[in-house]
Design a protein around this motif. Structure first.
Motif, PDB file in Angstrom:
ATOM      1  N   LEU A  20       0.819  -1.212   0.000  1.00 24.51           N
ATOM      2  CA  LEU A  20       0.000   0.000   0.000  1.00 24.51           C
ATOM      3  C   LEU A  20       0.851   1.260   0.000  1.00 24.51           C
ATOM      4  O   LEU A  20       0.458   2.280  -0.558  1.00 24.51           O
ATOM      5  CB  LEU A  20      -0.925   0.014   1.214  1.00 24.51           C
ATOM      6  N   GLN A  42       3.633  -0.038   4.422  1.00 25.10           N
ATOM      7  CA  GLN A  42       2.311  -0.571   4.718  1.00 25.10           C
ATOM      8  C   GLN A  42       1.941  -1.659   3.713  1.00 25.10           C
ATOM      9  O   GLN A  42       2.139  -1.497   2.509  1.00 25.10           O
ATOM     10  CB  GLN A  42       1.254   0.525   4.683  1.00 25.10           C
ATOM     11  N   TYR A  43       1.380  -2.749   4.241  1.00 25.56           N
ATOM     12  CA  TYR A  43       1.009  -3.894   3.422  1.00 25.56           C
ATOM     13  C   TYR A  43      -0.364  -4.379   3.851  1.00 25.56           C
ATOM     14  O   TYR A  43      -0.834  -4.065   4.938  1.00 25.56           O
ATOM     15  CB  TYR A  43       2.007  -5.045   3.621  1.00 25.56           C
ATOM     16  N   SER A  44      -0.992  -5.189   2.992  1.00 26.03           N
ATOM     17  CA  SER A  44      -2.214  -5.870   3.398  1.00 26.03           C
ATOM     18  C   SER A  44      -2.222  -7.255   2.764  1.00 26.03           C
ATOM     19  O   SER A  44      -1.705  -7.462   1.666  1.00 26.03           O
ATOM     20  CB  SER A  44      -3.465  -5.082   3.017  1.00 26.03           C
ATOM     21  N   ALA A 104      -5.027 -10.152   1.816  1.00 22.98           N
ATOM     22  CA  ALA A 104      -6.458 -10.426   1.675  1.00 22.98           C
ATOM     23  C   ALA A 104      -6.637 -11.905   1.360  1.00 22.98           C
ATOM     24  O   ALA A 104      -6.062 -12.411   0.402  1.00 22.98           O
ATOM     25  CB  ALA A 104      -7.059  -9.569   0.567  1.00 22.98           C
ATOM     26  N   VAL A 134       1.235  -6.554  12.804  1.00 25.18           N
ATOM     27  CA  VAL A 134      -0.154  -6.595  12.370  1.00 25.18           C
ATOM     28  C   VAL A 134      -0.895  -5.479  13.098  1.00 25.18           C
ATOM     29  O   VAL A 134      -0.826  -5.379  14.317  1.00 25.18           O
ATOM     30  CB  VAL A 134      -0.795  -7.963  12.684  1.00 25.18           C
ATOM     31  N   ALA A 176      -7.495  -6.244  11.389  1.00 23.38           N
ATOM     32  CA  ALA A 176      -8.084  -7.183  10.436  1.00 23.38           C
ATOM     33  C   ALA A 176      -9.554  -6.826  10.242  1.00 23.38           C
ATOM     34  O   ALA A 176     -10.200  -6.303  11.155  1.00 23.38           O
ATOM     35  CB  ALA A 176      -7.940  -8.613  10.941  1.00 23.38           C
ATOM     36  N   THR A 207      -9.180  -9.182   5.360  1.00 21.58           N
ATOM     37  CA  THR A 207      -8.059  -8.301   5.040  1.00 21.58           C
ATOM     38  C   THR A 207      -7.286  -8.004   6.313  1.00 21.58           C
ATOM     39  O   THR A 207      -7.855  -7.509   7.292  1.00 21.58           O
ATOM     40  CB  THR A 207      -8.550  -6.987   4.401  1.00 21.58           C
ATOM     41  N   ILE A 208      -6.000  -8.310   6.296  1.00 22.86           N
ATOM     42  CA  ILE A 208      -5.123  -8.099   7.448  1.00 22.86           C
ATOM     43  C   ILE A 208      -4.170  -6.963   7.102  1.00 22.86           C
ATOM     44  O   ILE A 208      -3.486  -7.009   6.074  1.00 22.86           O
ATOM     45  CB  ILE A 208      -4.337  -9.380   7.778  1.00 22.86           C
ATOM     46  N   SER A 209      -4.132  -5.943   7.946  1.00 28.65           N
ATOM     47  CA  SER A 209      -3.272  -4.775   7.720  1.00 28.65           C
ATOM     48  C   SER A 209      -1.967  -4.945   8.467  1.00 28.65           C
ATOM     49  O   SER A 209      -1.960  -5.347   9.632  1.00 28.65           O
ATOM     50  CB  SER A 209      -3.974  -3.502   8.200  1.00 28.65           C
TER      51      SER A 209
END
Length: 160
Positions: A44, A48-50, A52, A109, A112, A120-122
């Motif tokens: 992102l 930052q990642y996600s 899904a 983490v 979620a 979706t986990i942030s």
């Protein structure tokens, strides 16, 4: 199973000793999980990642997320269906699953969300101040000579 030779990496890097075991375990877990449930990993921003995961048919209470020693584990277990439903065809998977993701150092983490069949986990990478790059001032030789001259003058003053 093929093994990967990391010798070229070790020649010009320090601290990547556990990379071989991480890749080995990642390759083994991918073969064992058979790709279920399918997932996306998205970048992102710089830090930052996600992730899904497609978990259609699972309720929040049937999912669990856990982080331990740098491994994110997502589990799903359907509750027993007590109804007398009869399917002509059942294409929506309802089997239990466990999906693991190895997290890099300092990746945490942050939350979620379950919406429209996607979990979706942030994640965020927070580098501690002590580990961020810093600029080191390089002093010139003139500064060293000036310091020595002051020291000699001070010693001369004491002799007089």
């Amino acid at each position: 199973m093929n093994t990967i030779d990391f010798t070229p990496l070790y020649r010009n890097s320090v601290g990547f000793d556990r990379m071989a075991s991480l890749l080995d375990s990642a390759l083994r877990s991918e073969q064992g999980s058979a790709g279920y449930p399918p997932y996306d990993i998205e970048v992102l921003d710089d830090n930052q990642y996600s992730i899904a995961l497609a978990v259609a048919g699972f309720d929040r209470s049937e999912l669990s997320i856990e982080v331990e020693r740098g491994v994110l584990t997502v589990r799903g277990k359907k509750q027993d269906d007590q109804s007398d439903r009869k399917f002509l065809y059942q294409g929506i998977a309802s089997r239990a699953f466990e999906r693991k993701f190895n997290l890099a150092d300092h990746v945490e983490v942050t939350g979620a969300d379950l919406s429209n069949g996607l979990l979706t986990i942030s994640l965020v990478k927070e580098i501690p101040e002590a580990m961020k790059p810093k600029t080191i001032e390089i002093k010139g030789a003139g500064n060293v000579l000036e310091h020595r001259e002051h020291a000699v003058e001070s010693d001369g003053d004491k002799a007089a």
